[in-house]
Motif scaffolding. Structure first.
Motif, PDB file in Angstrom:
ATOM      1  N   GLU A  28      79.186   4.730  15.528  1.00  0.00           N
ATOM      2  CA  GLU A  28      80.272   4.354  14.634  1.00  0.00           C
ATOM      3  C   GLU A  28      80.387   5.353  13.485  1.00  0.00           C
ATOM      4  O   GLU A  28      81.444   5.492  12.888  1.00  0.00           O
TER       5      GLU A  28
ATOM      6  N   THR B 125      74.690   6.101  13.310  1.00  0.00           N
ATOM      7  CA  THR B 125      74.544   4.658  13.316  1.00  0.00           C
ATOM      8  C   THR B 125      75.620   4.068  14.211  1.00  0.00           C
ATOM      9  O   THR B 125      76.698   4.632  14.351  1.00  0.00           O
TER      10      THR B 125
ATOM     11  N   ARG C 144      76.077   0.822  17.588  1.00  0.00           N
ATOM     12  CA  ARG C 144      75.610  -0.378  18.289  1.00  0.00           C
ATOM     13  C   ARG C 144      75.175   0.000  19.698  1.00  0.00           C
ATOM     14  O   ARG C 144      75.724   0.908  20.304  1.00  0.00           O
TER      15      ARG C 144
ATOM     16  N   PRO D  64      73.078  -3.776  16.359  1.00  0.00           N
ATOM     17  CA  PRO D  64      73.223  -2.630  15.456  1.00  0.00           C
ATOM     18  C   PRO D  64      71.967  -1.768  15.470  1.00  0.00           C
ATOM     19  O   PRO D  64      70.869  -2.281  15.630  1.00  0.00           O
TER      20      PRO D  64
ATOM     21  N   THR E 154      70.249   2.355  14.112  1.00  0.00           N
ATOM     22  CA  THR E 154      70.347   3.668  13.496  1.00  0.00           C
ATOM     23  C   THR E 154      69.503   4.607  14.333  1.00  0.00           C
ATOM     24  O   THR E 154      68.392   4.268  14.726  1.00  0.00           O
TER      25      THR E 154
END
Length: 102
Positions: free
Chosen positions: A33, A65, A67, A83, A85
């Motif tokens: 994202e 970062t 999903r 989610p 990172t």
């Protein structure tokens, strides 16, 4: 997937459309994202980091970062839409083929 790549060390980075990779067992595919461009990306693009992978094109970018889009199995604690990172600071070209993380 869209990625910023260099075709060979020293080339100018360019935006390219690449096939979406499939994660292997123990890996997850992350739909990014947000991703950053860091000074290390310029070093990698210039071929100044030393033992570089020979993949062509070489995908730049070491942080992002997003999903989890898909798991490759045996990815403990990971599930689609989770989610996450991603950072590959230990191996700056770990994202060389895709936004896949272990």
């Amino acid at each position: 997937m869209r990625a910023v790549v260099v075709r060979k060390p020293g080339d100018a980075p360019e935006l390219m459309e690449l096939p979406v990779p499939r994660p292997a067992p123990g890996e997850v595919l992350v739909k990014l994202e947000a991703a950053s461009v860091n000074p290390i990306d310029a070093v990698i693009a210039a071929g100044l980091l030393g033992d570089m992978p020979s993949a062509s094109p070489l995908v730049l970018g070491v942080d992002g970062t997003g999903r989890v889009a898909e798991t490759g199995g045996r990815s403990a604690g990971s599930s689609p839409a989770m989610p996450c990172t991603a950072s590959s600071s230990a191996r700056p070209w770990a994202t060389a083929r895709s936004p896949i993380t272990r």
